[in-house]
Scaffold this active site. Structure first.
Site, PDB file in Angstrom:
ATOM      1  N   GLY A  13       0.597  -1.436  -0.061  1.00  0.00           N
ATOM      2  CA  GLY A  13       0.084  -0.008   0.133  1.00  0.00           C
ATOM      3  C   GLY A  13       0.556   1.165   0.072  1.00  0.00           C
ATOM      4  N   ILE A  20      -0.021   6.097   4.274  1.00  0.00           N
ATOM      5  CA  ILE A  20       0.099   5.655   5.784  1.00  0.00           C
ATOM      6  C   ILE A  20       1.235   4.525   5.897  1.00  0.00           C
ATOM      7  CG2 ILE A  20      -0.969   4.410   7.582  1.00  0.00           C
ATOM      8  CD1 ILE A  20      -3.314   6.372   6.677  1.00  0.00           C
ATOM      9  N   VAL A  65      -4.058  -6.704  -5.730  1.00  0.00           N
ATOM     10  CA  VAL A  65      -4.703  -7.677  -4.914  1.00  0.00           C
ATOM     11  C   VAL A  65      -6.135  -8.000  -5.305  1.00  0.00           C
ATOM     12  CG1 VAL A  65      -3.271  -6.813  -2.690  1.00  0.00           C
ATOM     13  CG2 VAL A  65      -5.659  -5.915  -3.462  1.00  0.00           C
ATOM     14  N   TYR A 155     -18.407   9.127   3.420  1.00  0.00           N
ATOM     15  CA  TYR A 155     -17.548   7.884   3.725  1.00  0.00           C
ATOM     16  C   TYR A 155     -18.371   6.821   2.842  1.00  0.00           C
ATOM     17  CZ  TYR A 155     -13.419   5.323   5.231  1.00  0.00           C
ATOM     18  OH  TYR A 155     -12.450   4.677   5.495  1.00  0.00           O
ATOM     19  N   LYS A 162     -15.214  -0.951   6.006  1.00  0.00           N
ATOM     20  CA  LYS A 162     -14.355  -1.058   7.150  1.00  0.00           C
ATOM     21  C   LYS A 162     -14.712  -1.650   8.190  1.00  0.00           C
ATOM     22  CE  LYS A 162     -10.911   1.392   5.556  1.00  0.00           C
ATOM     23  NZ  LYS A 162      -9.630   0.696   5.033  1.00  0.00           N
ATOM     24  N   ARG A 194      -4.071  13.615   5.084  1.00  0.00           N
ATOM     25  CA  ARG A 194      -4.083  13.950   3.831  1.00  0.00           C
ATOM     26  C   ARG A 194      -3.228  13.151   2.754  1.00  0.00           C
ATOM     27  NH1 ARG A 194      -3.998  20.056   5.079  1.00  0.00           N
ATOM     28  NH2 ARG A 194      -6.039  20.516   4.878  1.00  0.00           N
ATOM     29  N   THR A 195      -3.797  11.914   2.305  1.00  0.00           N
ATOM     30  CA  THR A 195      -2.908  11.150   1.482  1.00  0.00           C
ATOM     31  C   THR A 195      -3.735  11.346   0.242  1.00  0.00           C
ATOM     32  OG1 THR A 195      -4.464   9.216   2.055  1.00  0.00           O
ATOM     33  CG2 THR A 195      -2.569   9.602   3.498  1.00  0.00           C
ATOM     34  N   LEU A 196      -2.842  10.363  -0.843  1.00  0.00           N
ATOM     35  CA  LEU A 196      -3.357  10.276  -2.259  1.00  0.00           C
ATOM     36  C   LEU A 196      -5.038   9.813  -2.205  1.00  0.00           C
ATOM     37  CD1 LEU A 196      -2.238  10.824  -5.055  1.00  0.00           C
ATOM     38  CD2 LEU A 196      -1.775   8.433  -5.182  1.00  0.00           C
TER      39      LEU A 196
HETATM   40  P1  NAP Z   1      -2.730   5.760  -0.297  1.00  0.00           P
HETATM   41  O1  NAP Z   1      -1.584   6.293  -0.186  1.00  0.00           O
HETATM   42  O2  NAP Z   1      -3.577   6.224  -1.503  1.00  0.00           O
HETATM   43  O3  NAP Z   1      -2.831   4.204   0.011  1.00  0.00           O
HETATM   44  C1  NAP Z   1      -3.708   3.458  -0.415  1.00  0.00           C
HETATM   45  C2  NAP Z   1      -3.124   2.247  -1.160  1.00  0.00           C
HETATM   46  O4  NAP Z   1      -4.009   1.218  -1.720  1.00  0.00           O
HETATM   47  C3  NAP Z   1      -2.432   2.672  -2.728  1.00  0.00           C
HETATM   48  O5  NAP Z   1      -1.262   2.194  -2.510  1.00  0.00           O
HETATM   49  C4  NAP Z   1      -3.299   2.024  -3.561  1.00  0.00           C
HETATM   50  O6  NAP Z   1      -2.312   1.926  -4.861  1.00  0.00           O
HETATM   51  C5  NAP Z   1      -3.478   0.669  -2.978  1.00  0.00           C
HETATM   52  N1  NAP Z   1      -4.373  -0.259  -3.802  1.00  0.00           N
HETATM   53  C6  NAP Z   1      -5.839   0.282  -4.247  1.00  0.00           C
HETATM   54  N2  NAP Z   1      -6.199  -0.564  -4.957  1.00  0.00           N
HETATM   55  C7  NAP Z   1      -5.296  -1.755  -5.010  1.00  0.00           C
HETATM   56  C8  NAP Z   1      -5.109  -2.936  -5.619  1.00  0.00           C
HETATM   57  N3  NAP Z   1      -6.039  -3.334  -6.317  1.00  0.00           N
HETATM   58  N4  NAP Z   1      -4.137  -3.622  -5.319  1.00  0.00           N
HETATM   59  C9  NAP Z   1      -3.059  -3.308  -4.504  1.00  0.00           C
HETATM   60  N5  NAP Z   1      -2.918  -2.042  -4.078  1.00  0.00           N
HETATM   61  C10 NAP Z   1      -4.201  -1.287  -4.167  1.00  0.00           C
HETATM   62  O7  NAP Z   1      -3.863   6.108   1.226  1.00  0.00           O
HETATM   63  P2  NAP Z   1      -3.670   5.993   2.648  1.00  0.00           P
HETATM   64  O8  NAP Z   1      -4.730   7.144   3.034  1.00  0.00           O
HETATM   65  O9  NAP Z   1      -2.431   5.595   2.912  1.00  0.00           O
HETATM   66  O10 NAP Z   1      -4.473   4.697   2.553  1.00  0.00           O
HETATM   67  C11 NAP Z   1      -4.033   3.234   3.420  1.00  0.00           C
HETATM   68  C12 NAP Z   1      -5.182   2.703   4.272  1.00  0.00           C
HETATM   69  O11 NAP Z   1      -5.293   3.719   5.220  1.00  0.00           O
HETATM   70  C13 NAP Z   1      -6.287   2.445   3.701  1.00  0.00           C
HETATM   71  O12 NAP Z   1      -6.913   1.195   4.076  1.00  0.00           O
HETATM   72  C14 NAP Z   1      -7.176   3.527   4.098  1.00  0.00           C
HETATM   73  O13 NAP Z   1      -8.488   3.077   4.259  1.00  0.00           O
HETATM   74  C15 NAP Z   1      -6.732   3.800   5.428  1.00  0.00           C
HETATM   75  N6  NAP Z   1      -7.132   4.791   6.439  1.00  0.00           N
HETATM   76  C16 NAP Z   1      -6.709   6.062   5.813  1.00  0.00           C
HETATM   77  C17 NAP Z   1      -7.162   7.534   6.302  1.00  0.00           C
HETATM   78  C18 NAP Z   1      -6.786   8.817   5.841  1.00  0.00           C
HETATM   79  O14 NAP Z   1      -7.269   9.513   6.294  1.00  0.00           O
HETATM   80  N7  NAP Z   1      -5.821   8.760   4.840  1.00  0.00           N
HETATM   81  C19 NAP Z   1      -7.664   7.207   7.683  1.00  0.00           C
HETATM   82  C20 NAP Z   1      -7.827   5.895   8.294  1.00  0.00           C
HETATM   83  C21 NAP Z   1      -7.533   4.727   7.451  1.00  0.00           C
HETATM   84  P3  NAP Z   1      -3.195   2.797  -6.326  1.00  0.00           P
HETATM   85  O15 NAP Z   1      -2.312   4.315  -5.683  1.00  0.00           O
HETATM   86  O16 NAP Z   1      -2.331   2.253  -7.223  1.00  0.00           O
HETATM   87  O17 NAP Z   1      -4.672   2.760  -6.324  1.00  0.00           O
HETATM   88  C1  1JT Z   2     -10.652   5.303   0.546  1.00  0.00           C
HETATM   89  C2  1JT Z   2     -10.530   6.899   0.215  1.00  0.00           C
HETATM   90  C3  1JT Z   2     -10.398   4.918   1.794  1.00  0.00           C
HETATM   91  C4  1JT Z   2     -10.271   7.583   1.296  1.00  0.00           C
HETATM   92  C5  1JT Z   2     -10.402   7.193   2.554  1.00  0.00           C
HETATM   93  C6  1JT Z   2     -10.121   5.803   2.855  1.00  0.00           C
HETATM   94  N1  1JT Z   2      -9.870   5.432   3.960  1.00  0.00           N
HETATM   95  C7  1JT Z   2      -9.785   6.587   4.855  1.00  0.00           C
HETATM   96  N2  1JT Z   2     -10.021   7.673   3.750  1.00  0.00           N
HETATM   97  C8  1JT Z   2     -10.114   9.242   3.939  1.00  0.00           C
HETATM   98  C9  1JT Z   2     -11.233   9.698   4.471  1.00  0.00           C
HETATM   99  C10 1JT Z   2     -12.284   9.985   3.494  1.00  0.00           C
HETATM  100  C11 1JT Z   2     -13.647  10.405   3.708  1.00  0.00           C
HETATM  101  C12 1JT Z   2     -13.848  10.605   5.082  1.00  0.00           C
HETATM  102  C13 1JT Z   2     -12.933  10.490   6.035  1.00  0.00           C
HETATM  103  C14 1JT Z   2     -11.724   9.844   5.612  1.00  0.00           C
HETATM  104  C15 1JT Z   2     -10.579   7.382  -1.039  1.00  0.00           C
HETATM  105  C16 1JT Z   2     -10.550   6.382  -2.158  1.00  0.00           C
HETATM  106  C17 1JT Z   2     -11.198   4.885  -2.224  1.00  0.00           C
HETATM  107  C18 1JT Z   2     -10.750   4.323  -0.535  1.00  0.00           C
HETATM  108  O1  1JT Z   2     -15.071  10.963   5.273  1.00  0.00           O
HETATM  109  C19 1JT Z   2     -15.748  10.960   6.643  1.00  0.00           C
HETATM  110  C20 1JT Z   2     -14.639  10.748   2.769  1.00  0.00           C
END
Ligand code: NAP
Ligand code: 1JT
Length: 264
Positions: A13, A20, A65, A155, A162, A194-196
């Site tokens: 990821g 993250i 995946v 969300y 989740k 703030r991630t992609l």
């Molecule tokens: P991120 O940098 O965009 O990471 C998400 C990753 O998932 C990317 O590397 C993406 O690759 C990969 N992915 C998507 N589809 C895939 C597939 N078919 N096969 C393999 N990899 C795949 O964003 P992130 O915020 O760090 O997210 C990581 C985790 O943290 C997620 O489970 C998210 O729900 C969780 N999370 C995020 C937040 C937040 O606020 N950012 C908060 C709580 C939890 P591609 O870019 O190529 O699609």
């Molecule tokens: C995905 C996205 C999974 C954004 C995600 C995520 N898990 C956490 N975030 C950030 C987020 C987004 C919203 C939110 C709170 C946190 C986008 C691409 C698909 C997977 O709203 C309460 C909308």
């Protein structure tokens, strides 16, 4: 001496240096773990390889995946490179952008399946495929968000995914803990970062800034803090912890009545 000296971690990821999974990679590397990285597709190769090189990691392999075959091939490469794995990190989620805005009742059947497949089933598929190379007392980690247990605008289907992911953590913990390898399975529930993935999602910016007004620590959290929690959950310090959802959210989830400092 590092917390993770002698351990090997396979991390899914990393998309870029805001991911993250990259915060987790840096913390695990700092604590002495040998790292393997897996990225989603060709577009990411150019971004992930230089990051890996910056910390001397040379196992950087693609794996979508949604493909059981790609997961199988990746695990075979990991077996050849490392022999075994002590820490498996799943930091992956996906949903169509149009499912993350507007009404939840408008979620399409196809969009629901896609979100569940990439964001939930992939944990089960990866854990199953890794099982033969997971070492005794190893640790599996995934990433979740509070939207699993509370309803947030936008969300939507990710909240449902989740919830299913957190239930999968408990069922995997039950299965794999009782296996002869006694593998632990936990989730980290991170506050908004703030991630992609997060960038550009409707309402995320507002949610991110409101968060620090409500969270007990009155600030946002960073990928370094998630990385440090992952180092603990991957290490023997958490040997008695499995099936848990561990919040790294500056305390946001414990607040009953959100009142900002200047309210009376
Ligand atoms: P991120 O940098 O965009 O990471 C998400 C990753 O998932 C990317 O590397 C993406 O690759 C990969 N992915 C998507 N589809 C895939 C597939 N078919 N096969 C393999 N990899 C795949 O964003 P992130 O915020 O760090 O997210 C990581 C985790 O943290 C997620 O489970 C998210 O729900 C969780 N999370 C995020 C937040 C937040 O606020 N950012 C908060 C709580 C939890 P591609 O870019 O190529 O699609
Ligand atoms: C995905 C996205 C999974 C954004 C995600 C995520 N898990 C956490 N975030 C950030 C987020 C987004 C919203 C939110 C709170 C946190 C986008 C691409 C698909 C997977 O709203 C309460 C909308």
């Amino acid at each position: 001496m590092g917390l993770l000296d002698g351990k090997t971690a396979l991390i899914f990821g990393v998309a870029n240096d805001h991911s993250i999974a990259w915060g987790i990679t840096q913390a695990l590397h700092r604590e002495g773990a040998t790292i393997g990285l897996s990225y989603a597709g060709e577009v990411l190769e150019r971004r992930v390889k230089p990051l890996a090189a910056s910390i001397g990691v040379d196992f950087v392999e693609p794996c979508d995946v949604s493909s059981d075959e790609e997961i199988r091939v990746l695990m075979e490469k990991a077996r050849q490179a490392f022999g075994g794995i002590d820490i498996l990190v799943h930091s992956i989620a996906f949903a169509n952008r149009d499912e993350l805005s507007g009404g939840f009742h408008e979620t399409s059947r196809e969009g629901f399946h896609l979100a569940m497949d990439i964001s939930v089933y992939s944990l089960i598929a990866v854990a199953h495929a890794a099982l033969p190379i997971m070492r005794d007392n190893s640790s599996i980690l995934t990433l979740t968000y509070l939207g699993s247990v509370r309803a947030f605008p936008n969300y939507n289907v990710m909240g449902v995914a989740k919830a299913a992911l957190e239930a999968s953590v408990r069922y995997l913990a039950l299965d794999l803990g009782a296996s002869e390898k006694h593998i632990r399975v936990n989730a980290i529930s991170a506050g908004p970062i703030r991630t992609l993935s997060a960038a550009g999602v409707s309402g995320f910016k507002g949610l991110h800034s409101r968060f620090r007004e409500i969270a007990p620590l009155r600030r946002n959290i960073g990928i370094e803090e998630v990385g440090n929690a992952a180092a603990y959950l991957g290490s023997d310090l958490s040997a008695g912890v499995t099936g848990e959802v561990h919040y790294v959210d500056a305390g946001y989830n414990i607040v009953g009545l959100p009142i900002a400092d200047d309210s009376s």
